[in-house]
Motif scaffolding. Structure first.
Motif, mmCIF file in Angstrom:
data_model
loop_
_atom_site.group_PDB
_atom_site.id
_atom_site.type_symbol
_atom_site.label_atom_id
_atom_site.label_comp_id
_atom_site.label_asym_id
_atom_site.label_seq_id
_atom_site.Cartn_x
_atom_site.Cartn_y
_atom_site.Cartn_z
ATOM 1 N N LEU A 1 53.163 -17.593 52.182
ATOM 2 C CA LEU A 1 52.163 -17.794 51.142
ATOM 3 C C LEU A 1 52.608 -18.718 50.017
ATOM 4 O O LEU A 1 51.954 -18.789 48.983
ATOM 5 N N LYS B 1 42.442 -11.098 55.516
ATOM 6 C CA LYS B 1 42.207 -10.534 54.185
ATOM 7 C C LYS B 1 41.625 -11.579 53.230
ATOM 8 O O LYS B 1 40.716 -11.293 52.461
ATOM 9 N N MET B 2 42.143 -12.785 53.291
ATOM 10 C CA MET B 2 41.678 -13.838 52.398
ATOM 11 C C MET B 2 40.212 -14.159 52.631
ATOM 12 O O MET B 2 39.460 -14.381 51.678
ATOM 13 N N ASP C 1 55.741 -12.515 53.392
ATOM 14 C CA ASP C 1 54.684 -13.159 52.618
ATOM 15 C C ASP C 1 55.237 -14.292 51.776
ATOM 16 O O ASP C 1 54.558 -15.295 51.546
ATOM 17 N N ILE D 1 48.242 -10.527 45.456
ATOM 18 C CA ILE D 1 49.444 -9.904 46.035
ATOM 19 C C ILE D 1 50.404 -9.477 44.928
ATOM 20 O O ILE D 1 50.970 -8.373 44.962
ATOM 21 N N TYR E 1 44.850 -15.491 46.195
ATOM 22 C CA TYR E 1 45.461 -14.440 47.002
ATOM 23 C C TYR E 1 46.884 -14.140 46.538
ATOM 24 O O TYR E 1 47.328 -12.991 46.548
ATOM 25 N N ASN E 2 47.605 -15.170 46.117
ATOM 26 C CA ASN E 2 48.954 -14.953 45.595
ATOM 27 C C ASN E 2 48.926 -14.102 44.335
ATOM 28 O O ASN E 2 49.787 -13.233 44.147
ATOM 29 N N ASP F 1 47.258 -11.618 59.479
ATOM 30 C CA ASP F 1 46.882 -10.524 58.586
ATOM 31 C C ASP F 1 46.409 -11.060 57.234
ATOM 32 O O ASP F 1 45.372 -10.645 56.708
ATOM 33 N N ASN F 2 47.166 -12.000 56.688
ATOM 34 C CA ASN F 2 46.783 -12.594 55.401
ATOM 35 C C ASN F 2 45.487 -13.385 55.507
ATOM 36 O O ASN F 2 44.641 -13.328 54.612
#
Length: 240
Positions: free
Chosen positions: A62, A218-219, A58, A233, A229-230, A214-215
């Motif tokens: 990210l 989810k976002m 990530d 996480i 999102y960061n 995957d990210n």
């Protein structure tokens, strides 16, 4: 007297019958194995997007690049060619698959820009800044602020990561298709209309960022931009 005729041999006939059966079974098994191999190759190619997304952390996928967290001038990611443009190796296969699949559905999508080096970004920013300064209604400070909402300063652009791409669509149908399906390939719309207060960039529906499948899923589910999102996480990690 047999008159040249071969006497009926039940065992011999059964042997050849069994032999034919074995040959047919062997051919059948070879066909199944070959078909399975072809299917595996196809399945492997179709799953490349997900596999490529999963092999990176990530932290790599990210990274937010802006005035608070700039990149060094000498930062150069590992790059690969995609449709004549340089992009990060983390995103190249997924980007190519997304464009090829779109074209197979009758959509017309092209890459307009991708990786931009520190020096190239500096030139782009200077050009935009000059255009604002040429307008007598802008002071230096106001011109700089306006320019940075369109083109980031050198070192403050995610284009330097090779994960950001600007796409060109021939029509609204093609644009809508990519907007709808991009998460399947690990891409998000980087500067959406309703997140300008967080991204501090003007909305742009042609700029996409690779974050991994995957990210990306989810976002969209959480209705989050990359900045949000960061934070999410980080909070999740702190609770574990």
């Amino acid at each position: 007297m047999s008159y040249g005729l071969i006497p009926y041999d039940k065992k011999s006939r059964q042997f050849f019958k069994n032999r034919r059966r074995r040959i047919i079974i062997v051919i059948f098994l070879i066909t199944i194995i070959a078909a399975s191999g072809i299917f595996y190759v196809i399945l492997k190619d179709n799953n490349n997007v997900l596999e490529n997304s999963m092999q990176y952390t990530d932290e790599q996928l990210l990274t937010v690049v802006n005035i608070q967290s700039p990149l060094e001038p000498n930062y150069i990611p590992e790059l690969a060619d995609c449709k004549g443009f340089k992009v990060s190796t983390m995103a190249s296969d997924s980007l190519e698959a997304m464009i090829d699949d779109a074209e197979s559905q009758g959509m017309k999508v092209k890459i307009k820009s991708a990786y931009i080096s520190y020096n190239e970004q500096e030139k782009l920013y200077d050009e935009v800044l000059k255009s604002f300064l040429s307008n007598t209604g802008y002071t230096q400070v106001r011109a700089e602020a306006a320019a940075q909402r369109i083109v980031p300063l050198a070192g403050h652009s995610e284009a330097q990561t090779g994960l950001l791409v600007e796409l060109e669509f021939i029509d609204d149908r093609s644009r809508a298709y990519i907007e709808r399906t991009c998460i399947n390939y690990g891409f998000i719309q980087r500067y959406p209309e309703n997140k300008t207060s967080l991204t501090r960039r003007d909305a742009d529906n042609t700029i996409y960022r690779f974050v991994g499948a995957d990210n990306a899923v989810k976002m969209r589910s959480y209705n989050m931009c990359l900045e949000e999102y960061n934070i999410y996480i980080s909070e999740q990690k702190s609770q574990n």
